[in-house]
Motif scaffolding. Structure first.
Motif, PDB file in Angstrom:
ATOM      1  N   PHE A  64       0.816  -1.215   0.000  1.00 33.98           N
ATOM      2  CA  PHE A  64       0.000   0.000   0.000  1.00 33.98           C
ATOM      3  C   PHE A  64       0.852   1.268   0.000  1.00 33.98           C
ATOM      4  CE2 PHE A  64      -2.616  -3.296   2.063  1.00 33.98           C
ATOM      5  CZ  PHE A  64      -3.672  -3.318   1.168  1.00 33.98           C
ATOM      6  N   GLY A  65       2.042   1.207   0.623  1.00 33.77           N
ATOM      7  CA  GLY A  65       2.916   2.377   0.626  1.00 33.77           C
ATOM      8  C   GLY A  65       3.293   2.822  -0.781  1.00 33.77           C
ATOM      9  N   PRO A  66       3.811   1.920  -1.637  1.00 38.14           N
ATOM     10  CA  PRO A  66       4.127   2.305  -3.017  1.00 38.14           C
ATOM     11  C   PRO A  66       2.916   2.798  -3.801  1.00 38.14           C
ATOM     12  CG  PRO A  66       5.231   0.262  -2.465  1.00 38.14           C
ATOM     13  CD  PRO A  66       4.314   0.570  -1.317  1.00 38.14           C
ATOM     14  N   PHE A  67       1.739   2.236  -3.524  1.00 37.84           N
ATOM     15  CA  PHE A  67       0.549   2.718  -4.224  1.00 37.84           C
ATOM     16  C   PHE A  67       0.235   4.161  -3.831  1.00 37.84           C
ATOM     17  CE2 PHE A  67      -4.066   3.361  -4.430  1.00 37.84           C
ATOM     18  CZ  PHE A  67      -4.264   3.160  -5.790  1.00 37.84           C
ATOM     19  N   GLY A  68       0.382   4.466  -2.540  1.00 41.12           N
ATOM     20  CA  GLY A  68       0.176   5.852  -2.103  1.00 41.12           C
ATOM     21  C   GLY A  68       1.186   6.794  -2.724  1.00 41.12           C
ATOM     22  N   GLU A  69       2.436   6.353  -2.839  1.00 39.95           N
ATOM     23  CA  GLU A  69       3.454   7.173  -3.485  1.00 39.95           C
ATOM     24  C   GLU A  69       3.145   7.382  -4.957  1.00 39.95           C
ATOM     25  OE1 GLU A  69       7.581   6.280  -1.143  1.00 39.95           O
ATOM     26  OE2 GLU A  69       6.778   4.652  -2.357  1.00 39.95           O
ATOM     27  N   ALA A  73      -1.414 -14.783 -15.629  1.00 36.52           N
ATOM     28  CA  ALA A  73      -1.009 -14.083 -14.418  1.00 36.52           C
ATOM     29  C   ALA A  73       0.513 -14.009 -14.305  1.00 36.52           C
ATOM     30  CB  ALA A  73      -1.593 -14.784 -13.191  1.00 36.52           C
ATOM     31  N   ALA A  74       1.191 -15.121 -14.612  1.00 34.00           N
ATOM     32  CA  ALA A  74       2.651 -15.143 -14.507  1.00 34.00           C
ATOM     33  C   ALA A  74       3.290 -14.166 -15.489  1.00 34.00           C
ATOM     34  CB  ALA A  74       3.170 -16.556 -14.738  1.00 34.00           C
ATOM     35  N   TRP A  75       2.853 -14.190 -16.741  1.00 31.84           N
ATOM     36  CA  TRP A  75       3.449 -13.297 -17.730  1.00 31.84           C
ATOM     37  C   TRP A  75       3.082 -11.840 -17.460  1.00 31.84           C
ATOM     38  CZ3 TRP A  75       7.249 -12.298 -20.494  1.00 31.84           C
ATOM     39  CH2 TRP A  75       7.211 -11.381 -21.546  1.00 31.84           C
ATOM     40  N   SER A  76       1.880 -11.597 -16.945  1.00 25.63           N
ATOM     41  CA  SER A  76       1.490 -10.238 -16.596  1.00 25.63           C
ATOM     42  C   SER A  76       2.417  -9.670 -15.532  1.00 25.63           C
ATOM     43  CB  SER A  76       0.040 -10.220 -16.107  1.00 25.63           C
ATOM     44  OG  SER A  76      -0.327  -8.923 -15.673  1.00 25.63           O
ATOM     45  N   LEU A  77       2.716 -10.457 -14.501  1.00 26.06           N
ATOM     46  CA  LEU A  77       3.606  -9.999 -13.439  1.00 26.06           C
ATOM     47  C   LEU A  77       5.021  -9.806 -13.954  1.00 26.06           C
ATOM     48  CD1 LEU A  77       4.285  -9.443 -10.451  1.00 26.06           C
ATOM     49  CD2 LEU A  77       4.575 -11.912 -10.161  1.00 26.06           C
ATOM     50  N   ILE A  78       5.530 -10.788 -14.689  1.00 23.54           N
ATOM     51  CA  ILE A  78       6.920 -10.726 -15.139  1.00 23.54           C
ATOM     52  C   ILE A  78       7.129  -9.598 -16.132  1.00 23.54           C
ATOM     53  CG2 ILE A  78       8.703 -11.982 -16.416  1.00 23.54           C
ATOM     54  CD1 ILE A  78       7.575 -14.557 -15.221  1.00 23.54           C
ATOM     55  N   SER A  79       6.259  -9.494 -17.125  1.00 22.13           N
ATOM     56  CA  SER A  79       6.438  -8.452 -18.148  1.00 22.13           C
ATOM     57  C   SER A  79       6.269  -7.060 -17.570  1.00 22.13           C
ATOM     58  CB  SER A  79       5.437  -8.665 -19.283  1.00 22.13           C
ATOM     59  OG  SER A  79       4.109  -8.546 -18.823  1.00 22.13           O
ATOM     60  N   GLN A  80       5.376  -6.926 -16.599  1.00 21.54           N
ATOM     61  CA  GLN A  80       5.152  -5.620 -15.983  1.00 21.54           C
ATOM     62  C   GLN A  80       6.380  -5.120 -15.238  1.00 21.54           C
ATOM     63  OE1 GLN A  80       2.408  -4.590 -12.372  1.00 21.54           O
ATOM     64  NE2 GLN A  80       1.101  -4.731 -14.165  1.00 21.54           N
ATOM     65  N   LEU A  81       7.119  -6.028 -14.610  1.00 22.71           N
ATOM     66  CA  LEU A  81       8.303  -5.641 -13.848  1.00 22.71           C
ATOM     67  C   LEU A  81       9.573  -5.666 -14.696  1.00 22.71           C
ATOM     68  CD1 LEU A  81       7.603  -7.492 -10.480  1.00 22.71           C
ATOM     69  CD2 LEU A  81       7.055  -5.140 -11.111  1.00 22.71           C
ATOM     70  N   MET A  82       9.521  -6.323 -15.839  1.00 21.26           N
ATOM     71  CA  MET A  82      10.706  -6.354 -16.704  1.00 21.26           C
ATOM     72  C   MET A  82      11.030  -4.968 -17.261  1.00 21.26           C
ATOM     73  SD  MET A  82      10.316  -9.856 -18.936  1.00 21.26           S
ATOM     74  CE  MET A  82      11.488  -9.230 -20.164  1.00 21.26           C
ATOM     75  N   VAL A  83      10.013  -4.202 -17.628  1.00 16.57           N
ATOM     76  CA  VAL A  83      10.245  -2.898 -18.255  1.00 16.57           C
ATOM     77  C   VAL A  83      10.997  -1.951 -17.315  1.00 16.57           C
ATOM     78  CG1 VAL A  83       9.120  -0.852 -19.202  1.00 16.57           C
ATOM     79  CG2 VAL A  83       8.319  -3.120 -19.847  1.00 16.57           C
ATOM     80  N   TYR A  87       1.323  -8.441  -4.410  1.00 16.69           N
ATOM     81  CA  TYR A  87       1.337  -7.334  -5.368  1.00 16.69           C
ATOM     82  C   TYR A  87       0.478  -7.661  -6.579  1.00 16.69           C
ATOM     83  CZ  TYR A  87       3.055  -4.657  -9.353  1.00 16.69           C
ATOM     84  OH  TYR A  87       3.133  -3.899 -10.495  1.00 16.69           O
ATOM     85  N   LEU A  88       0.603  -8.891  -7.096  1.00 17.20           N
ATOM     86  CA  LEU A  88      -0.173  -9.289  -8.256  1.00 17.20           C
ATOM     87  C   LEU A  88      -1.664  -9.286  -7.938  1.00 17.20           C
ATOM     88  CD1 LEU A  88      -0.261 -10.346 -11.165  1.00 17.20           C
ATOM     89  CD2 LEU A  88       0.003 -12.657 -10.250  1.00 17.20           C
ATOM     90  N   LEU A  89      -2.051  -9.803  -6.777  1.00 24.14           N
ATOM     91  CA  LEU A  89      -3.455  -9.814  -6.395  1.00 24.14           C
ATOM     92  C   LEU A  89      -3.997  -8.399  -6.238  1.00 24.14           C
ATOM     93  CD1 LEU A  89      -3.462 -12.737  -3.792  1.00 24.14           C
ATOM     94  CD2 LEU A  89      -4.245 -12.799  -6.162  1.00 24.14           C
ATOM     95  N   PHE A  90      -3.206  -7.523  -5.617  1.00 26.25           N
ATOM     96  CA  PHE A  90      -3.641  -6.139  -5.441  1.00 26.25           C
ATOM     97  C   PHE A  90      -3.768  -5.448  -6.793  1.00 26.25           C
ATOM     98  CE2 PHE A  90      -2.651  -1.604  -4.426  1.00 26.25           C
ATOM     99  CZ  PHE A  90      -3.816  -1.348  -3.720  1.00 26.25           C
ATOM    100  N   PHE A  91      -2.838  -5.719  -7.686  1.00 23.47           N
ATOM    101  CA  PHE A  91      -2.914  -5.118  -9.014  1.00 23.47           C
ATOM    102  C   PHE A  91      -4.119  -5.658  -9.776  1.00 23.47           C
ATOM    103  CE2 PHE A  91      -1.751  -3.763 -13.205  1.00 23.47           C
ATOM    104  CZ  PHE A  91      -1.002  -2.624 -12.999  1.00 23.47           C
ATOM    105  N   PHE A  92      -4.456  -6.912  -9.551  1.00 20.70           N
ATOM    106  CA  PHE A  92      -5.637  -7.487 -10.187  1.00 20.70           C
ATOM    107  C   PHE A  92      -6.894  -6.767  -9.717  1.00 20.70           C
ATOM    108  CE2 PHE A  92      -9.106 -10.681 -10.099  1.00 20.70           C
ATOM    109  CZ  PHE A  92      -9.196 -10.930 -11.456  1.00 20.70           C
ATOM    110  N   VAL A  93      -6.966  -6.461  -8.423  1.00 17.30           N
ATOM    111  CA  VAL A  93      -8.108  -5.701  -7.890  1.00 17.30           C
ATOM    112  C   VAL A  93      -8.147  -4.312  -8.519  1.00 17.30           C
ATOM    113  CG1 VAL A  93      -9.113  -4.698  -5.803  1.00 17.30           C
ATOM    114  CG2 VAL A  93      -8.149  -7.008  -5.744  1.00 17.30           C
ATOM    115  N   LEU A  94      -6.981  -3.677  -8.649  1.00 17.17           N
ATOM    116  CA  LEU A  94      -6.926  -2.366  -9.297  1.00 17.17           C
ATOM    117  C   LEU A  94      -7.397  -2.441 -10.740  1.00 17.17           C
ATOM    118  CD1 LEU A  94      -3.494  -0.984  -7.994  1.00 17.17           C
ATOM    119  CD2 LEU A  94      -5.782  -0.391  -7.192  1.00 17.17           C
ATOM    120  N   ALA A  95      -7.006  -3.500 -11.437  1.00 19.24           N
ATOM    121  CA  ALA A  95      -7.419  -3.651 -12.828  1.00 19.24           C
ATOM    122  C   ALA A  95      -8.935  -3.793 -12.939  1.00 19.24           C
ATOM    123  CB  ALA A  95      -6.729  -4.861 -13.458  1.00 19.24           C
TER     124      ALA A  95
END
Length: 325
Positions: free
Chosen positions: A11-16, A193-203, A234-242
């Motif tokens: 939640f800290g990084p999301f607030g930032e 889910a795996a590729w979404s997490l990996i590709s999102q952090l690769m950039v 993080y992936l679950l939280f991002f899924f909720v955000l999506a």
């Protein structure tokens, strides 16, 4: 627990990311800057591919090969002989368009990341500067996409077995279809889910370290192995955000009289949402060390700079806790 391991927050990084979005877009508000960053976000979203919709009556009526073969003379023979080449050409064009969109979208991800990191509205400069990284990410994504399609095709075999065996009813058909559909759905969900997490952090890793896609891929896989819990959260939280973004997008279309459905215009209208979603992985990832901090290599003319966040994560507003490395 090893005292040297980072205390990873969600939640800290999301607030930032939310505060950084306000600084980029509203402090001060500049309409031209908003439009340029919106275009960068639009380019980044192109890497999602394209949806190709065929007519609902395709393969029926006068266009079906079966009906055209009933008359072996006249214009029907000419249509039949031309149909297959035309379909092949159309298929090649569709694939080519998807590949081009994937390439532009891969380059666009680095443009959008650069706009967020440097708090600037620029297209041409980051397009040239991160050409090597963008092309590497494109080729890697293309190969991974082909591999994932192959895996999905193999997982779909149990669904096709009843039809290949000629089963039309009975418990065997029901059991086979149930197992096949569950297996296919599970495989699709896991690899997506795996590729979404990996590709999102690769950039961010490629942007920070100016490395190739394979190097970034190995680093992200290593982080997942070392910190599976925080990254799954993080992936679950991002899924909720999506899901929340999908709901907001669905509401925005009727509220704007379908103006938000126009691709680029819709991105501009919902730009704060896109900026937060793109900035969130940047703030989250830099908790794992300076080599993952996208702001770590930017020269600061002032200390602290009013245009760049500090290289170390700021404590969130609530609760007051600071990630430790």
């Amino acid at each position: 627990m090893n005292g040297n391991e980072p205390q990873v927050e969600i939640f800290g990084p999301f607030g930032e990311a939310f505060e950084w979005m306000k600084k980029i877009l509203f402090q001060p508000f500049e309409f031209q800057k908003w439009l340029v960053i919106g275009f960068a976000a639009f380019l980044a979203n192109l890497s999602g591919g394209a949806n190709v919709n065929f007519p609902k009556d395709f393969g029926k009526g006068d266009w079906s090969f079966r009906s055209m073969s009933h008359d072996a003379t006249g214009s029907t023979d000419w249509l039949t002989s031309c149909a297959v080449p035309l379909l092949v050409i159309a298929g090649i064009l569709v694939v080519a368009i998807i590949v081009v969109l994937l390439w532009v979208g891969s380059r666009g991800r680095f443009i959008f990341t650069d706009c967020i990191v440097r708090n600037r509205a620029a297209i041409a400069e980051p397009w040239r500067e991160y050409r090597r990284e963008g092309n590497s990410f494109f080729l890697f994504s293309l190969i991974v996409g082909l591999v994932l399609l192959t895996i999905i095709a193999i997982a779909a075999v149990p669904v096709l077995i009843p039809y290949l065996q000629g089963w039309t009813e009975g418990a065997a058909l029901f059991a086979s279809l149930t197992v096949g559909i569950v297996l296919l759905a599970g495989v699709v969900f896991l690899i997506t889910a795996a590729w979404s997490l990996i590709s999102q952090l690769m950039v961010p890793v490629m942007y920070r370290q100016r490395c190739r896609a394979l190097v970034a891929f190995r680093q992200i896989v290593g982080l997942i192995r070392a910190h599976p819990g925080p990254l799954v959260l993080y992936l679950l939280f991002f899924f909720v955000l999506a899901l929340a973004v999908i709901m907001v997008s669905c509401l925005a279309v009727p509220l704007t009289c379908c103006i938000a459905a126009i691709p680029y215009v819709g991105t501009v209208i919902l730009l704060p949402v896109y900026v937060v979603l793109a900035a969130f992985p940047l703030f989250f990832l830099r908790q794992f060390g300076p080599e993952y901090d996208v702001w770590g290599t930017i020269e600061r003319l002032e200390s602290p700079s009013p245009d760049m966040p500090p290289s170390q994560p700021q404590p969130p507003l609530e609760p007051p806790s600071t990630p430790t490395s």
